[in-house]
Design a protein around this motif. Structure first.
Motif, PDB file in Angstrom:
ATOM      1  N   ASN A 108      38.585  35.583 -31.731  1.00 20.85           N
ATOM      2  CA  ASN A 108      37.644  34.863 -32.586  1.00 20.85           C
ATOM      3  C   ASN A 108      37.872  33.348 -32.534  1.00 20.85           C
ATOM      4  OD1 ASN A 108      40.090  35.532 -33.980  1.00 20.85           O
ATOM      5  ND2 ASN A 108      39.181  34.828 -35.885  1.00 20.85           N
ATOM      6  N   CYS A 109      38.600  32.908 -31.497  1.00 23.52           N
ATOM      7  CA  CYS A 109      38.765  31.467 -31.216  1.00 23.52           C
ATOM      8  C   CYS A 109      38.205  31.203 -29.813  1.00 23.52           C
ATOM      9  CB  CYS A 109      40.234  31.064 -31.291  1.00 23.52           C
ATOM     10  SG  CYS A 109      41.023  31.334 -32.882  1.00 23.52           S
ATOM     11  N   PRO A 110      36.907  31.338 -29.632  1.00 22.31           N
ATOM     12  CA  PRO A 110      36.334  31.299 -28.283  1.00 22.31           C
ATOM     13  C   PRO A 110      36.293  29.928 -27.617  1.00 22.31           C
ATOM     14  CG  PRO A 110      34.583  31.398 -29.905  1.00 22.31           C
ATOM     15  CD  PRO A 110      35.873  31.566 -30.655  1.00 22.31           C
ATOM     16  N   LEU A 111      36.503  28.852 -28.389  1.00 22.16           N
ATOM     17  CA  LEU A 111      36.377  27.517 -27.805  1.00 22.16           C
ATOM     18  C   LEU A 111      37.702  26.940 -27.317  1.00 22.16           C
ATOM     19  CD1 LEU A 111      33.691  25.964 -30.176  1.00 22.16           C
ATOM     20  CD2 LEU A 111      33.410  27.245 -28.048  1.00 22.16           C
ATOM     21  N   ARG A 112      38.791  27.672 -27.539  1.00 21.58           N
ATOM     22  CA  ARG A 112      40.052  27.316 -26.905  1.00 21.58           C
ATOM     23  C   ARG A 112      39.936  27.680 -25.424  1.00 21.58           C
ATOM     24  NH1 ARG A 112      40.678  31.619 -26.635  1.00 21.58           N
ATOM     25  NH2 ARG A 112      41.991  32.526 -28.248  1.00 21.58           N
ATOM     26  N   ASN A 113      40.335  26.748 -24.533  1.00 20.89           N
ATOM     27  CA  ASN A 113      40.086  26.981 -23.109  1.00 20.89           C
ATOM     28  C   ASN A 113      41.377  27.049 -22.294  1.00 20.89           C
ATOM     29  OD1 ASN A 113      40.922  24.285 -22.655  1.00 20.89           O
ATOM     30  ND2 ASN A 113      38.837  23.529 -22.966  1.00 20.89           N
ATOM     31  N   ASP A 114      41.222  27.171 -20.989  1.00 20.19           N
ATOM     32  CA  ASP A 114      42.373  27.325 -20.097  1.00 20.19           C
ATOM     33  C   ASP A 114      43.280  26.095 -20.106  1.00 20.19           C
ATOM     34  OD1 ASP A 114      41.442  25.869 -17.093  1.00 20.19           O
ATOM     35  OD2 ASP A 114      39.962  26.238 -18.647  1.00 20.19           O
ATOM     36  N   VAL A 115      42.697  24.913 -20.258  1.00 25.75           N
ATOM     37  CA  VAL A 115      43.497  23.684 -20.305  1.00 25.75           C
ATOM     38  C   VAL A 115      44.375  23.675 -21.553  1.00 25.75           C
ATOM     39  CG1 VAL A 115      43.433  21.169 -20.414  1.00 25.75           C
ATOM     40  CG2 VAL A 115      41.808  22.394 -18.957  1.00 25.75           C
ATOM     41  N   ASP A 116      43.818  24.094 -22.682  1.00 22.71           N
ATOM     42  CA  ASP A 116      44.601  24.202 -23.915  1.00 22.71           C
ATOM     43  C   ASP A 116      45.788  25.138 -23.717  1.00 22.71           C
ATOM     44  OD1 ASP A 116      42.849  22.580 -25.478  1.00 22.71           O
ATOM     45  OD2 ASP A 116      41.519  24.293 -25.763  1.00 22.71           O
ATOM     46  N   ILE A 117      45.537  26.284 -23.110  1.00 20.35           N
ATOM     47  CA  ILE A 117      46.595  27.276 -22.903  1.00 20.35           C
ATOM     48  C   ILE A 117      47.685  26.719 -22.004  1.00 20.35           C
ATOM     49  CG2 ILE A 117      47.129  29.540 -21.932  1.00 20.35           C
ATOM     50  CD1 ILE A 117      44.272  30.405 -22.742  1.00 20.35           C
TER      51      ILE A 117
END
Length: 225
Positions: A108-117
């Motif tokens: 339910n946090c769909p706007l966190r992306n690969d760069v954040d990870i």
């Protein structure tokens, strides 16, 4: 080896079927799976779910679901820490692999992306942290002025601060379910990410959005249109 666990039960109450609602053209859970895949830091991406429908969607977008979660862990009272702990124990036994780090990525946090990870993982490894939890600043409203109402009575949570100007008060932060990381062995010992030595790391307000209600969902959709 890095393990990504995406907890996605079927019985969400505040926003029905939130994990698979269509979000900008694809199921919400797909955004988290695709971000995890694109980061290229995971050896295994596992969706913990009690639903065959969610499992089918997760597999379609590239996650693994070798077994379904026990129904007893999908009620409204079981903490997500317990769910992740159960997933690690059962998954390692099922696939006969041992992981070094475990990531908990809420769908339910769909706007966190690969760069954040990737940025979180780099910070986690470079600083030799045992537990890392994502957070973000409060942006809408001032929590120092918070109150609740009981019938006709108003109760201020911080009665000494409500008359102060917002710019004179400390910045405040809140956890978000976007990215949680732990050394697996430490997590298995404590069964929690909030254990001795845990740290917070800030995410942007957009990446940190947690969708739990219809209003959250509408706000998040309006951002990416």
């Amino acid at each position: 080896m890095n393990l990504a666990i995406i907890p996605a039960r079927s019985g969400s109450t505040r926003l029905k079927n939130k994990n698979i609602l269509s979000f900008n053209g694809k199921p919400m859970i797909a955004w988290t799976i695709e971000a995890a895949k694109k980061s290229k830091i995971f050896d295994y991406i596992y969706v913990s779910t009690d639903s065959k429908k969610i499992a089918s969607i997760a597999i379609k977008y590239g996650a693994k679901v070798p077994f379904l979660r026990d129904k007893k862990l999908s009620d409204n009272f079981t903490s997500v820490h317990e769910v992740t702990y159960d997933a690690v124990i059962k998954l390692e036994k099922k696939i006969n692999k041992s992981f070094k780090n475990v990531f908990q990525l809420m769908p339910n946090c769909p706007l966190r992306n690969d760069v954040d990870i990737k940025n979180f993982y780099k910070y986690f490894t470079n600083n030799k942290i045992k537990f890392l939890v994502s957070c973000t600043k409060f942006h809408f409203g001032n929590p120092w002025w918070a109150f609740y109402q009981n019938k006709k009575n108003i109760k201020r949570l911080f009665p000494k601060l409500y008359k102060k100007r917002s710019q004179d008060l400390h910045e405040t932060f809140t956890p978000t379910g976007a990215i949680w990381i732990a050394k697996k062995n430490n997590f298995l010992k404590t069964k929690s990410f909030y254990s001795t030595g845990f740290e917070f790391k800030e995410l942007s307000w957009k990446s940190a959005i947690d969708i739990d209600t219809k209003e959250d969902f509408m706000i998040a959709k309006s951002i990416i249109i």
